[in-house]
Motif scaffolding. Structure first.
Motif, PDB file in Angstrom:
ATOM      1  N   ASP A 194      -8.264  45.681  97.604  1.00 23.32           N
ATOM      2  CA  ASP A 194      -7.168  46.492  98.118  1.00 23.32           C
ATOM      3  C   ASP A 194      -7.725  47.344  99.251  1.00 23.32           C
ATOM      4  OD1 ASP A 194      -5.143  48.243  98.661  1.00 23.32           O
ATOM      5  OD2 ASP A 194      -4.886  48.969  96.602  1.00 23.32           O
ATOM      6  N   PRO A 195      -7.251  47.150 100.490  1.00 23.87           N
ATOM      7  CA  PRO A 195      -7.787  47.948 101.603  1.00 23.87           C
ATOM      8  C   PRO A 195      -7.760  49.451 101.340  1.00 23.87           C
ATOM      9  CG  PRO A 195      -6.420  46.175 102.459  1.00 23.87           C
ATOM     10  CD  PRO A 195      -6.257  46.165 100.959  1.00 23.87           C
ATOM     11  N   ASP A 196      -6.760  49.922 100.588  1.00 27.49           N
ATOM     12  CA  ASP A 196      -6.678  51.357 100.314  1.00 27.49           C
ATOM     13  C   ASP A 196      -7.799  51.850  99.401  1.00 27.49           C
ATOM     14  OD1 ASP A 196      -4.468  51.802 101.917  1.00 27.49           O
ATOM     15  OD2 ASP A 196      -3.046  51.351 100.318  1.00 27.49           O
ATOM     16  N   ASN A 197      -8.497  50.913  98.746  1.00 27.14           N
ATOM     17  CA  ASN A 197      -9.626  51.297  97.892  1.00 27.14           C
ATOM     18  C   ASN A 197     -10.974  50.939  98.508  1.00 27.14           C
ATOM     19  OD1 ASN A 197      -8.144  52.427  95.747  1.00 27.14           O
ATOM     20  ND2 ASN A 197      -7.716  50.408  94.905  1.00 27.14           N
ATOM     21  N   LEU A 215     -11.879  59.018 105.903  1.00 28.45           N
ATOM     22  CA  LEU A 215     -12.704  57.850 105.584  1.00 28.45           C
ATOM     23  C   LEU A 215     -11.866  56.758 104.923  1.00 28.45           C
ATOM     24  CD1 LEU A 215     -15.615  56.705 105.559  1.00 28.45           C
ATOM     25  CD2 LEU A 215     -15.844  57.639 103.244  1.00 28.45           C
ATOM     26  N   LYS A 216     -10.965  57.150 104.041  1.00 28.34           N
ATOM     27  CA  LYS A 216     -10.102  56.166 103.371  1.00 28.34           C
ATOM     28  C   LYS A 216      -9.264  55.404 104.376  1.00 28.34           C
ATOM     29  CE  LYS A 216      -6.207  55.765 100.170  1.00 28.34           C
ATOM     30  NZ  LYS A 216      -5.276  56.485  99.267  1.00 28.34           N
ATOM     31  N   TRP A 221      -8.315  50.474 107.473  1.00 27.95           N
ATOM     32  CA  TRP A 221      -8.107  49.793 108.764  1.00 27.95           C
ATOM     33  C   TRP A 221      -9.158  48.696 108.969  1.00 27.95           C
ATOM     34  CZ3 TRP A 221     -11.957  49.963 112.523  1.00 27.95           C
ATOM     35  CH2 TRP A 221     -11.668  49.216 113.662  1.00 27.95           C
ATOM     36  N   ARG A 222     -10.437  49.037 108.715  1.00 28.66           N
ATOM     37  CA  ARG A 222     -11.499  48.043 108.928  1.00 28.66           C
ATOM     38  C   ARG A 222     -11.313  46.845 108.016  1.00 28.66           C
ATOM     39  NH1 ARG A 222     -17.868  48.962 107.621  1.00 28.66           N
ATOM     40  NH2 ARG A 222     -16.970  49.058 105.517  1.00 28.66           N
ATOM     41  N   GLU A 223     -10.926  47.078 106.747  1.00 22.79           N
ATOM     42  CA  GLU A 223     -10.763  45.978 105.800  1.00 22.79           C
ATOM     43  C   GLU A 223      -9.679  45.011 106.279  1.00 22.79           C
ATOM     44  OE1 GLU A 223     -12.443  44.245 102.469  1.00 22.79           O
ATOM     45  OE2 GLU A 223     -12.943  46.192 103.323  1.00 22.79           O
ATOM     46  N   ARG A 224      -8.545  45.567 106.710  1.00 25.07           N
ATOM     47  CA  ARG A 224      -7.458  44.705 107.197  1.00 25.07           C
ATOM     48  C   ARG A 224      -7.869  43.974 108.468  1.00 25.07           C
ATOM     49  NH1 ARG A 224      -4.541  49.525 105.686  1.00 25.07           N
ATOM     50  NH2 ARG A 224      -3.376  49.148 103.738  1.00 25.07           N
ATOM     51  N   GLU A 228      -7.966  39.941 108.798  1.00 23.13           N
ATOM     52  CA  GLU A 228      -7.134  39.265 109.792  1.00 23.13           C
ATOM     53  C   GLU A 228      -7.965  38.482 110.805  1.00 23.13           C
ATOM     54  OE1 GLU A 228      -4.707  42.263 111.540  1.00 23.13           O
ATOM     55  OE2 GLU A 228      -3.631  42.712 109.655  1.00 23.13           O
ATOM     56  N   ARG A 229      -9.108  39.028 111.192  1.00 18.35           N
ATOM     57  CA  ARG A 229      -9.955  38.359 112.189  1.00 18.35           C
ATOM     58  C   ARG A 229     -10.999  37.460 111.542  1.00 18.35           C
ATOM     59  NH1 ARG A 229     -12.307  43.064 115.752  1.00 18.35           N
ATOM     60  NH2 ARG A 229     -13.230  41.294 116.847  1.00 18.35           N
ATOM     61  N   ASP A 230     -11.049  37.470 110.194  1.00 21.49           N
ATOM     62  CA  ASP A 230     -12.012  36.674 109.435  1.00 21.49           C
ATOM     63  C   ASP A 230     -13.437  36.949 109.915  1.00 21.49           C
ATOM     64  OD1 ASP A 230     -12.915  34.965 107.500  1.00 21.49           O
ATOM     65  OD2 ASP A 230     -12.514  33.116 108.614  1.00 21.49           O
ATOM     66  N   LEU A 231     -13.784  38.222 109.905  1.00 21.58           N
ATOM     67  CA  LEU A 231     -15.113  38.665 110.301  1.00 21.58           C
ATOM     68  C   LEU A 231     -15.716  39.523 109.199  1.00 21.58           C
ATOM     69  CD1 LEU A 231     -14.564  39.816 114.011  1.00 21.58           C
ATOM     70  CD2 LEU A 231     -15.886  37.832 113.260  1.00 21.58           C
ATOM     71  N   PRO A 232     -17.036  39.523 109.046  1.00 19.06           N
ATOM     72  CA  PRO A 232     -17.659  40.436 108.088  1.00 19.06           C
ATOM     73  C   PRO A 232     -17.337  41.892 108.455  1.00 19.06           C
ATOM     74  CG  PRO A 232     -19.231  38.778 108.827  1.00 19.06           C
ATOM     75  CD  PRO A 232     -18.032  38.640 109.694  1.00 19.06           C
ATOM     76  N   ARG A 233     -17.214  42.732 107.470  1.00 15.76           N
ATOM     77  CA  ARG A 233     -16.878  44.142 107.721  1.00 15.76           C
ATOM     78  C   ARG A 233     -17.823  44.770 108.741  1.00 15.76           C
ATOM     79  NH1 ARG A 233     -17.068  43.470 102.202  1.00 15.76           N
ATOM     80  NH2 ARG A 233     -15.030  43.488 101.149  1.00 15.76           N
TER      81      ARG A 233
END
Length: 397
Positions: A194-197, A215-216, A221-224, A228-233
């Protein structure tokens, strides 16, 4: 034997496996440059045959494989299942059920913490695994016969390991011990982020509610963005840069540009605007909705020796019963038990309480003691009566 690389052959193979009481499963994948794992190979083993399936073959439809994975009449046996299951859930839409993880079973049977497949194959199947193919790039075609045989070994020896582990679990009455662990592995929520977590994965340097709110939003934002871009965080934005932005919460492009580890191109582009928007959302979060840092168990002053005694008891009990200590309790659990008799930790529930938790509480309150056996080499539990603490020494002025 060549890989299965067409839908008709895959369907015929999966149809044959439907009559099996269990199948062994493994995957090979690549994830270094993507958020989602790229499935490069699937190995399936039945009672009489094992085959490798090529998910990258042009035109192949993996629907027959996913139907087999969802067939509740066939047990799926994995070793260290979590990443394999995540792939099937993401690509096939469902967790393979029912499932059995030989790594967890081995921990219950005294093979130590997180035992590797090579060790299990060696000790139970008397097989030697050729490790020269371990770092193969499984996305490159064609695969050699040696590569395919190496991959198939991950499911052929697993049959023997599984059958021996089940017999051992049945003999010592511990099949039920796996229920909780298998339920966790079979729960889709285990694999969904869950991006929010996402902020909880980080190690924030501050517990300020406002800092955590920013930070949350940044982590979400980074997780989504990574999904979407299929890239490592870390390819989207590094953890340390994320926490740096949260700490200084820039409100415009100029302030954001002064953040260490962030390039000018990113600052002035769409990502820069998205970062600033995330910061704004964090700053606008109402005080009563700001995140709260996870509770940290504080061991009361003076209980340090109790913690150490409980750790000794845990090792003693796990050695005695042939169970990996990692499966029973971790350091945080031990701290929690030392601080609170009613701590909500696995070690105080179910079979873990019977094996360790009950005696841990008795030891904590002085109803049990630890002593050496007459050989002077082994520990044993000694029933005892609790002793009231000595009064503080008088202070003479």
């Amino acid at each position: 034997m060549p890989m299965i690389s067409d839908t008709a052959s895959l369907d015929a193979f999966c149809q044959r496996l439907k009559s099996a009481s269990y199948i062994t499963v493994d995957t090979e994948f690549m994830r270094e440059k993507t958020y989602w794992p790229i499935l490069c190979l699937v190995q399936l083993g039945g009672p009489d045959e094992a085959r490798a399936i090529d998910p990258l073959a042009p035109g192949i439809d993996l629907a027959p494989l996913y139907r087999l994975m969802a067939d509740a009449s066939v047990l799926k046996v994995f070793h260290a299942a979590r990443q394999d299951v995540e792939i099937f859930l993401h690509q096939g839409g469902a967790v393979p059920t029912p499932l059995f993880d030989t790594q967890v079973a081995a921990m219950v049977c005294g093979f130590g913490d997180s035992v590797g497949y090579e060790t299990l194959a060696s000790q139970l199947a008397k097989a030697r695994i050729d490790k020269t193919m371990r770092f193969t790039d499984w996305s490159i075609r064609p695969l050699s016969e040696k590569q395919i045989q190496y991959a198939l070994a991950d499911v052929t020896h697993l049959r023997v390991a599984y059958e021996k582990l089940v017999r051992k679990l049945e003999k010592n009455g511990r099949l039920d011990w796996l229920t909780e662990e298998m339920a966790l592995l079979a729960d889709p929520a285990t694999y969904r982020v869950d991006p929010d977590n996402a902020w909880r994965r980080l190690k924030p340097r501050s517990t300020s509610p406002r800092f955590l709110a920013v930070l949350k939003e940044l982590a979400a934002w980074r997780e989504r963005e990574a999904q979407e871009r299929d890239l490592p965080r870390q390819r989207v934005l590094r953890d340390e840069t994320l926490t740096e932005i949260a700490a200084h919460h820039p409100t415009d492009v100029n302030e954001l540009g002064r953040t260490r580890g962030i390039g000018k191109g990113l600052v002035e582009g769409k990502m820069g605007l998205a970062i600033l928007e995330a910061v704004r959302r964090g700053l606008d979060t109402p005080e009563d909705r700001c995140p709260v840092p996870p509770d940290r168990v504080e061991v009361p002053k003076g209980l340090g020796p109790v913690v150490e005694l409980l750790k000794v008891l845990l090792k003693m009990k796990c050695d005695e019963h042939g169970v990996a200590s990692k499966l029973v309790a971790n350091s945080a659990d031990i701290d929690a038990i030392a601080a609170d008799d009613a701590a909500d930790v696995p070690a105080l529930h179910g079979w873990r309480r019977e094996l360790f938790g009950e005696d841990a509480l008795k030891l904590k309150h002085g109803h049990l003691g630890l002593g050496f056996c007459t050989d002077g080499r082994r520990l044993r539990l000694i029933p005892s009566e609790p002793v009231d603490p000595a009064p503080p020494a008088a202070i003479i002025d």
